[in-house]
Design a protein around this motif. Structure first.
Motif: not given
Length: 477
Positions: A287-290, A296-298, A319-326, A332-335
């Motif tokens: 949220e702070v990055m957003a 920077m957006p990297h 897990t893979k799923e948790e990583y992809l969720d992040k 979503k917040l930093i398209p």
């Protein structure tokens, strides 16, 4: 007859593993009076290997040496002290250092007063110190990652006792503030926000070489960045083995997200950070990055594998799923965010299905670059004892397949900037074409463009005309 090394402080992996949660001592550096002028009419050369943390350490050592009166040289034969600041993350990094030590051994014949020092992560390994003492007698000083601030004392002892100085501490670690720093760059600066690592990934030696996670106090970090802003620096990169864990040890309810928020209020154009651990990347930080501002957006977010079974063997704690969720939350917040990563192939017991899961994650995460490696066992880590049951040809084929997919993402990520005007912090002339200038965008993309040297060290608008896999080509707008 073997020399007695019992009087020296040598490393112990057993001690380095311990996490006793002792209070971290804050040491304020002051240059001892008896060291002033020690380097008068002498020259130093620092050879740095490894990560940004090593580069930052070398800047501090250069600061200490210049405070002692030394002047920098880039010529081996002209140096009175040569320091090897080393990396232990992979075997080939160590091989390069040993090769270099052998190459310059003859310099002492021409300059008997030349001192050679080995420091950084390599000396924190028991086997390395043993090898150096037995096979590289030309090395006069050996010290580790915890005692850079004592460099002046080591030089003093080496000069006046004419004996080897070996002091490598295997401990959780402290924090030294106030070290003089000679920065390599006039517009970009490294700023350590924390030291050490408590993750204990099974393949990684860093928790043993760098000690426990310990955070600098926020007021010290903010003061350093504010001073850099006053000096005209345009970009600061925050450093830590796991920056997302910042503040957890301070007991003051102040997190990495809080730090980023406060840094966003300082008048410096660009803030970056590395390295992030996916487990500790929280919603507050995203949220702070957003909020953008100077953040920077990297994001470099090492995943290492896309297979849950391999991630478990690596002790990555997600897990893979948790990583992809992040990743999904970030997008979503930093398209427009640019995501890069680290990936290891050929980890012990990695099956074809495990490797396919990694390729699937790469596709879903849409990375725009990655550091990719074949598994390299490091002595002293749990994974070094795992049966290496994958043949070398399979490892190489997997790396080639992975790199092809990564490079497609690299090009795709660059293509999205064609026709756009981007802001470039100009580093200098292109190494491949002196008629071009080169620099980086906020998304960490390399841009080459024709321009006058007076633009070096400035942030300028460049229109991107053509995107290539490794860089963008443009013209000043």
């Amino acid at each position: 007859m073997n020399k007695d090394y019992s009087k020296y402080f040598t490393p112990s992996l057993k001690e380095a593993r311990k996490r006793l949660n002792k209070n971290v001592e804050i040491i304020e550096y002051n240059l001892p009076k008896h060291l002033i002028g020690l380097g008068e009419n002498k020259k130093y050369l620092i050879k740095t290997y490894g990560c940004q943390g090593n580069l930052a350490d070398s800047e501090k050592m250069a600061g200490i040496l210049e405070a002692l009166g030394y002047q920098e040289t880039f010529d081996d034969a002209d140096a009175d002290i040569i320091i090897f600041n080393t990396c232990a993350i992979r075997e080939n990094a160590e091989s390069r250092v040993f090769g270099e030590l052998g190459r310059i051994k003859g310099l002492k014949k021409h300059n008997p007063n030349l001192l050679m020092a080995l420091c950084g992560c390599m000396p924190q390994e028991e086997k390395v110190v043993d090898v150096v003492m037995k096979k590289y007698p030309q090395v006069d000083i050996i010290f580790g990652t915890h005692n850079i601030y004592k460099l002046g004392e080591y030089l003093y002892d080496a000069y006046f006792t004419k004996e080897k100085v070996i002091e490598v501490f295997s401990k959780e670690g402290d924090i030294v503030e106030g070290l003089p720093t000679k920065r390599d760059h006039h517009t970009k600066a490294w700023v350590n926000i924390m030291y050490g690592c408590d993750e204990f990934c099974t393949y990684c030696i860093v928790p043993y070489t760098r000690g426990k996670e310990r955070s600098r106090h926020p007021e010290d970090i903010l003061a350093e960045v504010q001073e850099l802003a006053k000096e005209g620096y345009l970009e600061v990169t925050l450093l830590g083995q796991n920056v997302n864990a910042y503040g957890k040890d301070l007991n003051i309810n102040y997190t990495f997200a809080n730090l980023l928020d406060d840094l966003n209020k300082i008048n410096i154009p660009r803030i970056r950070f590395t390295t992030s651990h996916p487990r500790d990347l929280d919603d507050a930080t995203i949220e702070v990055m957003a909020k953008r501002g100077n953040i920077m957006p990297h994001l470099h977010l090492p995943v290492q594998s896309g297979s849950n079974s391999i991630l478990k063997k690596m002790n990555r704690k997600y897990t893979k799923e948790e990583y992809l969720d992040k990743v999904s939350k970030l997008r979503k917040l930093i398209p427009d965010i640019s995501l890069t990563t680290d990936i290891i192939v050929g980890f012990p017991n990695e099956s074809d299905e495990d490797f396919a899961a990694t390729l699937d994650l790469v596709t879903q995460a849409n990375f725009e670059g990655a550091y990719t490696f074949i598994f390299s066992p490091r002595e002293g880590t749990p994974a070094s004892k795992y049966e290496d049951n994958i043949d070398n040809n399979t490892k190489k084929e997997r790396l080639l397949t992975l790199n092809k997919l990564i490079n497609e993402g690299f090009l795709r990520g660059n293509k999205r900037f064609e026709g756009q005007v981007v802001k470039v912090l100009v580093d200098g002339k292109s190494a491949k074409d002196p008629n071009l200038l080169t620099g980086y965008t906020g998304h960490n993309k390399v841009v080459n463009f024709p321009g006058d040297e007076e633009l070096i060290g400035k942030i300028v608008d460049v229109k991107v005309e053509k995107a290539y896999t490794w860089h963008l080509r443009g013209i000043k707008n």
